[in-house]
Design an enzyme around this catalytic site. Structure first.
Site, mmCIF file in Angstrom:
data_model
loop_
_atom_site.group_PDB
_atom_site.id
_atom_site.type_symbol
_atom_site.label_atom_id
_atom_site.label_comp_id
_atom_site.label_asym_id
_atom_site.label_seq_id
_atom_site.Cartn_x
_atom_site.Cartn_y
_atom_site.Cartn_z
ATOM 1 C CE LYS A 145 -9.033 1.987 3.476
ATOM 2 N NZ LYS A 145 -9.147 3.321 2.959
ATOM 3 C CG ASP B 97 -11.854 3.350 5.904
ATOM 4 O OD1 ASP B 97 -11.339 4.168 6.690
ATOM 5 O OD2 ASP B 97 -11.604 3.341 4.685
ATOM 6 C CB SER C 112 -8.456 4.803 7.477
ATOM 7 O OG SER C 112 -8.825 4.843 6.134
ATOM 8 C CG HIS D 90 -1.713 1.280 1.322
ATOM 9 N ND1 HIS D 90 -2.910 1.437 0.653
ATOM 10 C CD2 HIS D 90 -1.482 2.469 1.951
ATOM 11 C CE1 HIS D 90 -3.389 2.645 0.882
ATOM 12 N NE2 HIS D 90 -2.533 3.292 1.658
ATOM 13 N NE ARG E 172 -10.169 10.329 9.199
ATOM 14 C CZ ARG E 172 -9.313 9.531 8.537
ATOM 15 N NH1 ARG E 172 -9.715 8.378 8.043
ATOM 16 N NH2 ARG E 172 -8.067 9.885 8.383
HETATM 17 N N1 URA Z 1 -5.984 6.815 2.917
HETATM 18 C C1 URA Z 1 -6.893 6.044 3.546
HETATM 19 O O1 URA Z 1 -7.258 4.984 3.068
HETATM 20 N N2 URA Z 1 -7.375 6.490 4.710
HETATM 21 C C2 URA Z 1 -7.003 7.638 5.279
HETATM 22 O O2 URA Z 1 -7.476 7.957 6.344
HETATM 23 C C3 URA Z 1 -6.058 8.427 4.613
HETATM 24 C C4 URA Z 1 -5.558 7.992 3.422
#
Ligand code: URA
Length: 437
Positions: free
Chosen positions: A188, A162, A184, A83, A169
């Site tokens: 995932k 999320d 977050s 990621h 947010r």
């Molecule tokens: N990317 C995400 O998936 N979540 C966040 O909170 C910030 C960047």
């Protein structure tokens, strides 16, 4: 009996949230029993007062529990994913997933679309005629077993808390909380069912984190969450003060990724692809294969072709080309000493490569091509950049974004060091600086 107001007050007054409070508030928010304004107040209290490691791990678990964990079953190879926190010209997933698959692991990369000046991997791949982002869990598992690499859209059942919280947010000034960002991202990735995870945490003007200290804290927080959930996680801290490679924009980046997959391409894209591949293979327990040699020989290209074709794309089809291309010229002679990633990212975005709101469409062919690299001698009037767009009226805004973003000086210059630091599970308790060279 738990109440949202009590949970908000607790965090407002600086107390750690109990396991019960965390699980309840995340689940109740997902169901709609806690209102947006209450969750917004809690997110702000978390942004201001933080969460400790235990709270952050539990918050992550609550987000995972809000949906399903992908049941990929046994695909016959170790699963390992990457990621990136996002950067300008960051097309690394495109060569990396097929490379790691060519070396013997399976890469289940569930990805998102871009928002703002950093591009999304799905937007890039959608520049390929016919390519389809949405796959079912069965299709993902079958492609992993067959090809070894999948890049596709996240499924709706993955960490739905999320999705809801991230949107909230975004409009309440609470994105920048490290525990919320870390939970977050990690919720995932853990829900995706991967066995190992390598994080590319970007630092610099073109990144989410502009300076090293918060980027390092984010990296360490995510590695710790991975450890707490039994997911082997390593993070690299990498430079994002200049764009990666020479292409920024969806189809332009696909073309550059293909060059890399054929054994060529810009040195920085190759270096980062190989560095991340080494980390992924180490987590997958695969030894005795050198990803640098596989990439240089073009050995990952056939996997790319199969990965694209499996999702309906035609890897041989010509990529979209912009209807309008203009050059940006050097205003003096000297050495190109700086190319600001943020300036180039905003320019590409204004040309149509990115979106301002989730629902906006992107132009596949829009973006910026860099014609010179840092350290190159340039002469006044020489083209330094190409601006590609289907909407010529966007060029003025793109040029304005680039104002001051290209620096020409007298001294020799080199691209900033790419890999700045590394954080693995065994050293999240130590100071990161001990590792820096
Ligand atoms: N990317 C995400 O998936 N979540 C966040 O909170 C910030 C960047």
């Amino acid at each position: 009996m738990l109440s949202a107001v009590d949970v908000i007050r607790a965090k407002r007054d600086g107390h750690p949230l109990t396991d019960e409070q965390v699980h309840w508030v995340v689940a109740a928010y997902t169901r709609g029993d806690v209102a947006d304004e209450q969750m917004a107040a809690l997110a702000m209290a978390i942004l201001l007062n933080g969460m400790d490691a235990g709270e952050t791990a539990r918050w992550t678990q609550a987000m995972i529990d809000s949906g399903e964990v992908l049941a990929l079953g046994d695909v016959g190879r170790p699963l390992v994913d990457k990621h990136s926190t996002g950067g300008v010209g960051d097309k690394i997933t495109l060569p990396l997933a097929p490379l790691v698959a060519a070396c013997g692991a399976a890469v289940p990369q569930l990805s998102g679309r871009g928002l703002g000046h950093t591009g999304g991997t799905l937007d890039k791949l959608e520049a390929i005629p016919g390519w389809r982002a949405a796959l079912s869990v069965e299709e993902i598992a079958a492609q992993l077993a067959d090809v070894g690499a999948v890049v596709c859209a996240t499924t709706p059942s993955l960490a739905p808390a999320d999705r809801k919280l991230y949107a909230l947010r975004d409009v309440t000034g609470t994105v920048e909380s490290i525990p919320l960002i870390a939970s977050s991202i990690m919720s995932k990735k853990i829900a995706e069912g991967t066995d190992g995870l390598v994080l590319d945490v970007k630092v610099g003007s073109g990144a989410f984190m502009k300076t090293e200290a918060p980027a390092r804290e984010l990296a360490e927080t995510m590695v710790r969450i991975g450890g707490a959930h039994g997911l082997a996680t390593t993070a690299l801290l990498t430079d994002m003060s200049v764009p990666l490679g020479r292409a920024v924009g969806n189809a332009l980046e696909v073309a550059e990724a293909v060059e890399v997959l054929r054994g060529g391409g810009p040195a920085d894209v190759v270096e980062l692809t190989v560095a991340l591949a080494r980390e992924m293979l180490a987590l997958a327990g695969i030894t005795g294969v050198d990803p640098a040699a596989v990439l240089a020989s073009g050995g990952a290209y056939p996997v790319w072709e199969r990965m694209i074709a499996a999702q309906g794309g035609d890897p041989a089809a010509p990529l979209p080309v912009a209807t309008h291309v203009e050059e940006v010229l050097a205003d003096r002679s000297g050495v190109l000493t700086g190319v600001d990633a943020f300036a180039v990212g905003v320019a590409a975005w204004r040309l149509g490569a990115g979106r301002a709101r989730k629902e906006d469409a992107v132009q596949a062919a829009a973006g910026v091509r860099l014609l010179a690299g840092i350290g190159d001698e340039v002469t006044a009037g020489q083209p330094l950049l190409e601006l590609h767009t289907d909407t010529p009226e966007a060029v003025t805004g793109a040029r304005a974004a680039l104002d001051g973003g290209l620096r020409i000086g007298a001294e020799p210059a080199a691209r900033p060091k790419l890999v700045l630091d590394r954080t693995a599970a065994d050293r999240t308790q130590q100071t990161a600086s001990a590792h820096r060279s």
